[in-house]
Design a protein around this motif. Structure first.
Motif, PDB file in Angstrom:
ATOM      1  N   GLN A  49       0.759  -1.243   0.077  1.00 44.10           N
ATOM      2  CA  GLN A  49      -0.046  -0.055   0.200  1.00 44.10           C
ATOM      3  C   GLN A  49       0.884   1.198  -0.168  1.00 44.10           C
ATOM      4  O   GLN A  49       1.711   1.216   0.686  1.00 44.10           O
ATOM      5  CB  GLN A  49      -0.894   0.006   1.237  1.00 44.10           C
ATOM      6  CG  GLN A  49      -1.951  -0.831   1.243  1.00 44.10           C
ATOM      7  CD  GLN A  49      -2.940  -0.964   2.458  1.00 44.10           C
ATOM      8  OE1 GLN A  49      -2.937   0.150   3.366  1.00 44.10           O
ATOM      9  NE2 GLN A  49      -3.852  -1.821   2.701  1.00 44.10           N
ATOM     10  N   GLN A  50       0.558   2.298  -1.019  1.00 42.00           N
ATOM     11  CA  GLN A  50       1.126   3.550  -0.827  1.00 42.00           C
ATOM     12  C   GLN A  50       0.233   4.488   0.207  1.00 42.00           C
ATOM     13  O   GLN A  50      -0.868   4.817  -0.357  1.00 42.00           O
ATOM     14  CB  GLN A  50       1.357   4.114  -2.035  1.00 42.00           C
ATOM     15  CG  GLN A  50       2.221   5.571  -2.070  1.00 42.00           C
ATOM     16  CD  GLN A  50       2.327   5.951  -3.477  1.00 42.00           C
ATOM     17  OE1 GLN A  50       1.568   5.823  -4.314  1.00 42.00           O
ATOM     18  NE2 GLN A  50       3.483   6.894  -3.673  1.00 42.00           N
ATOM     19  N   ILE A  51       0.594   4.539   1.161  1.00 44.63           N
ATOM     20  CA  ILE A  51       0.044   5.408   2.302  1.00 44.63           C
ATOM     21  C   ILE A  51      -0.356   7.020   1.816  1.00 44.63           C
ATOM     22  O   ILE A  51      -1.371   7.477   2.170  1.00 44.63           O
ATOM     23  CB  ILE A  51       0.674   5.261   3.599  1.00 44.63           C
ATOM     24  CG1 ILE A  51       0.985   3.938   4.041  1.00 44.63           C
ATOM     25  CG2 ILE A  51      -0.143   6.198   4.539  1.00 44.63           C
ATOM     26  CD1 ILE A  51      -0.402   3.108   4.246  1.00 44.63           C
ATOM     27  N   GLU A  52       0.850   7.492   1.349  1.00 41.85           N
ATOM     28  CA  GLU A  52       1.012   8.751   0.782  1.00 41.85           C
ATOM     29  C   GLU A  52       1.990   8.933  -0.146  1.00 41.85           C
ATOM     30  O   GLU A  52       2.850   8.135  -0.122  1.00 41.85           O
ATOM     31  CB  GLU A  52       0.902  10.071   2.003  1.00 41.85           C
ATOM     32  CG  GLU A  52       2.165   9.920   2.649  1.00 41.85           C
ATOM     33  CD  GLU A  52       2.051  10.883   3.864  1.00 41.85           C
ATOM     34  OE1 GLU A  52       2.453  12.059   3.404  1.00 41.85           O
ATOM     35  OE2 GLU A  52       1.809  10.715   4.849  1.00 41.85           O
ATOM     36  N   PRO A  53       2.415   9.943  -0.911  1.00 41.90           N
ATOM     37  CA  PRO A  53       3.591   9.984  -1.665  1.00 41.90           C
ATOM     38  C   PRO A  53       4.595   9.675  -0.893  1.00 41.90           C
ATOM     39  O   PRO A  53       4.923  10.657  -0.096  1.00 41.90           O
ATOM     40  CB  PRO A  53       3.411  11.303  -2.293  1.00 41.90           C
ATOM     41  CG  PRO A  53       2.018  11.708  -2.423  1.00 41.90           C
ATOM     42  CD  PRO A  53       1.182  11.000  -1.356  1.00 41.90           C
ATOM     43  N   GLY A  54       5.605   8.699  -1.144  1.00 41.74           N
ATOM     44  CA  GLY A  54       6.757   8.838  -0.405  1.00 41.74           C
ATOM     45  C   GLY A  54       6.802   7.884   0.732  1.00 41.74           C
ATOM     46  O   GLY A  54       7.886   7.603   1.262  1.00 41.74           O
ATOM     47  N   LEU A  55       5.839   7.101   1.077  1.00 43.24           N
ATOM     48  CA  LEU A  55       5.504   6.220   2.388  1.00 43.24           C
ATOM     49  C   LEU A  55       4.806   5.262   1.689  1.00 43.24           C
ATOM     50  O   LEU A  55       3.594   5.153   1.313  1.00 43.24           O
ATOM     51  CB  LEU A  55       4.618   7.301   3.436  1.00 43.24           C
ATOM     52  CG  LEU A  55       4.412   6.309   4.399  1.00 43.24           C
ATOM     53  CD1 LEU A  55       5.743   6.247   5.321  1.00 43.24           C
ATOM     54  CD2 LEU A  55       3.723   7.248   5.409  1.00 43.24           C
ATOM     55  N   TRP A  56       5.385   4.020   2.156  1.00 39.25           N
ATOM     56  CA  TRP A  56       4.894   2.668   1.543  1.00 39.25           C
ATOM     57  C   TRP A  56       4.736   1.676   2.719  1.00 39.25           C
ATOM     58  O   TRP A  56       5.536   1.671   3.754  1.00 39.25           O
ATOM     59  CB  TRP A  56       5.667   2.190   0.565  1.00 39.25           C
ATOM     60  CG  TRP A  56       6.055   2.892  -0.615  1.00 39.25           C
ATOM     61  CD1 TRP A  56       6.868   3.851  -0.638  1.00 39.25           C
ATOM     62  CD2 TRP A  56       5.536   2.804  -1.890  1.00 39.25           C
ATOM     63  NE1 TRP A  56       6.717   4.415  -1.881  1.00 39.25           N
ATOM     64  CE2 TRP A  56       5.998   3.852  -2.631  1.00 39.25           C
ATOM     65  CE3 TRP A  56       4.550   1.834  -2.428  1.00 39.25           C
ATOM     66  CZ2 TRP A  56       5.760   4.357  -3.962  1.00 39.25           C
ATOM     67  CZ3 TRP A  56       4.101   2.096  -3.864  1.00 39.25           C
ATOM     68  CH2 TRP A  56       4.841   3.217  -4.587  1.00 39.25           C
ATOM     69  N   LEU A  57       3.771   0.802   2.773  1.00 43.93           N
ATOM     70  CA  LEU A  57       3.405  -0.093   3.622  1.00 43.93           C
ATOM     71  C   LEU A  57       3.226  -1.464   3.227  1.00 43.93           C
ATOM     72  O   LEU A  57       2.030  -1.667   2.524  1.00 43.93           O
ATOM     73  CB  LEU A  57       2.390   0.261   4.657  1.00 43.93           C
ATOM     74  CG  LEU A  57       1.802  -0.695   5.633  1.00 43.93           C
ATOM     75  CD1 LEU A  57       2.943  -1.003   6.893  1.00 43.93           C
ATOM     76  CD2 LEU A  57       0.580  -0.280   6.340  1.00 43.93           C
TER      77      LEU A  57
END
Length: 550
Positions: free
Chosen positions: A367-375
């Motif tokens: 999942q891309q939580i927001e631009p630049g942050l991945w889970l």
């Protein structure tokens, strides 16, 4: 990408603040370490941090298997099983010292949940999905007589026969450590005992630009600048993300769900085979797995919603597994006094509401939580390499970076012998015997250290007393404690006796054993007498592993 073949496993917090990274990875378990190696080998500038020791969470609390997951066929997860069986073959080729063939026996009892013909169909499909060239033989049916000859401890009453099939065994903590070594060789900065505190954001636009981190040893803080951040922190990811929300707001729906899996460490049953069994209480699959001269019994799969730092093996977990195990033992059933050790881990799975823990898919998603942050969520130890490659693809695409295809499917592990494993293994057996070591110790040294085993041999050559077993019941020699403490980024005594050399879960350690381990580590790390005593106390008061009398 040039691979720096001789970079040592050294810890340097200062390296984190010296430049801007393409990718900062929080979490040094099997997923974080594989992503670090893959991304660095493709030319990305990578930083990997872990708030504890490498693989100190779930990645050192697995069933110690590299396997396709036979039981997932019951849930029709054919794609997952095909993927993991492909990885089983690949990992055995890339690291024969790290993934070794393990025969499983699957006994069939009259009135039991497992029936011959459905099992036959499932095993045929398992072999078909695996394809050719696997490190293990195809399945075969065994008569009752043959099964009892191989495993005389099994209950004979109502036994009809059973199947033999193959998967592979491993040491999960050392597996992760070697991937860390590969990431460092590829140019990554990898530092243990560093916690990610909060995200750094650009002024005005609020875009993620890195993280504020803290050295858990010195207390020093640093800002690590990075274009992309990946959270491979497992059960800790939700809490981290919540801390980043304005005013501590809670997400409307949790992204993840946790299940607890525990294993008991029991005396050896004899023989080299593992066993796949089903618990009479609920029909759930569990294993008997031979590991370092003991028998691992597990695992459970129960819902968990507590604090991951307070995860423990509970009395009911122990009773459940003992009852399940004893239903298959012919004589002398195990009691609580037979439990030598235990460990627990948390599976981080997709939040599929309405499903029982064992029904939740083990499939992986990013999942891309927001631009630049991945889970990443879900997944299995065996499939982590191929999923790490997909993560790097996704992150590079988001950056608009052309980094080429993953090469980890072609890269031998850093400690894999270069000139063929079997002749090299035979040569090491000869060297070990010349040093007075027994064949079991030699085999385990070969598997645990790969081509770096010459470092163990050299220590014993210089100081023959280091060739003695550390514990009479376990296949580890004293030289390993000195070597690991010096060469494998050990920070404290628990790192050494839980993950580098897992004596703390394999046997109750009397004070004399802890003292000797602390002395050997202290010699390598420069601990004085007061520091050694302090480390012993920390080891005694560390995470609670249930055992009789504890």
């Amino acid at each position: 990408m040039f691979i720096h073949s001789s970079r040592p496993l050294l810890r340097s917090f200062q390296d984190l603040a010296e430049s801007t990274f393409d990718l900062l990875i929080l979490g040094g378990g099997i997923y974080g370490t594989w992503v670090a190696r893959d991304a660095a080998s493709r030319g990305l500038k990578v930083a990997l941090i872990e708030k504890g020791d490498w693989a100190s969470g779930t990645s050192s609390a697995s069933s110690k298997l590299i396997h396709g997951g036979l039981r997932y066929l019951e849930n029709y997860e054919f794609g997952l099983v095909r993927k993991t069986l492909k990885e089983r073959k690949l990992l055995a080729d890339l690291a024969p010292h790290r993934s070794w063939p393990l025969d499983f026996l699957l006994p069939i009892y009259r009135g039991g949940r497992l029936k011959r013909w459905p099992l036959k169909a499932g095993l045929l499909l398992y072999d078909l999905l695996a394809g050719r060239g696997q490190p293990v033989a195809s399945h075969a049916y065994w008569s009752k007589k043959r099964i009892l000859k191989q495993s005389p401890f099994l209950r004979s009453e109502a036994l009809l026969g059973g199947f033999r099939y193959g998967d592979c065994g491993t040491d999960d903590a050392r597996f992760c450590l070697e991937i860390v070594a590969g990431a460092i060789q590829a140019g990554a900065v990898a530092v243990s005992y560093v916690e990610g505190l909060s995200l750094l954001r650009g002024r005005g636009n609020g875009v993620v630009e890195g993280a504020l981190v803290q050295d858990q040893i010195s207390g020093q803080k640093a800002e690590v600048r990075a274009r992309q951040i990946l959270l491979t922190t497992g059960a800790y990811a939700e809490a981290f993300l919540q801390r980043q929300l304005p005013g501590g707001a809670v997400p409307t729906k949790a992204r993840t769900r946790f299940t607890k899996g525990i294993h008991l460490v029991m005396p050896a049953l004899g023989g080299e085979e593992a066993h796949l069994l089903t618990a009479p209480k609920d029909g759930r699959v569990f294993f008997f797995i031979p590991w370092y001269g003991r028998t691992l019994v597990g695992t459970t799969d129960t819902a968990w919603s507590g604090d991951p730092d307070h995860l423990q093996v509970q009395e009911e977990d122990v009773d459940y597994l003992l009852k399940a195990a004893n239903s298959f033992l012919e004589d002398q059933p195990w009691g609580r006094s037979d439990v030598l050790g235990s460990f627990a881990g948390l599976r981080t799975l997709q939040n599929q509401e309405g499903l029982a823990p064992s029904e939740i898919s083990r499939e992986w998603t990013l999942q891309q939580i927001e631009p630049g942050l991945w889970l990443p969520i879900g997944g299995k130890f065996t499939s982590a390499r191929v999923e790490a490659a997909e993560m790097v693809d996704a992150i590079a695409n988001a950056e608009g970076r052309a980094v080429g295809n993953s090469q980890t499917h072609r890269q031998a592990f850093p400690w894999t012998p270069e000139d063929g494993f079997e002749p090299w293994q035979a040569a090491q057996q000869k060297i070990g015997r010349g040093l007075g070591l027994d064949s079991i110790v030699i085999e385990n040294c070969v598997r645990r250290y790969g081509k770096r085993v010459d470092g163990i041999w050299k220590l014993i050559q210089r100081r023959p007393a280091l060739g003695a077993r550390f514990h009479p019941d376990l296949p580890f020699v004293k030289a390993e404690f000195l070597y690991c403490a010096k060469e494998e980024m050990v920070v404290n005594l628990v790192d050494l006796i839980r993950r580098r050399i897992p004596v703390s879960i394999l046997a109750p350690l009397e004070e004399s054993f802890l003292r000797e381990a602390a002395d050997l580590a202290g010699e390598a790390l420069g601990w004085d007498s007061s520091q050694r005593i302090h480390q012993m106390k920390l080891a005694e008061s560390g995470p609670e592993y249930w055992r009789s009398g504890a």
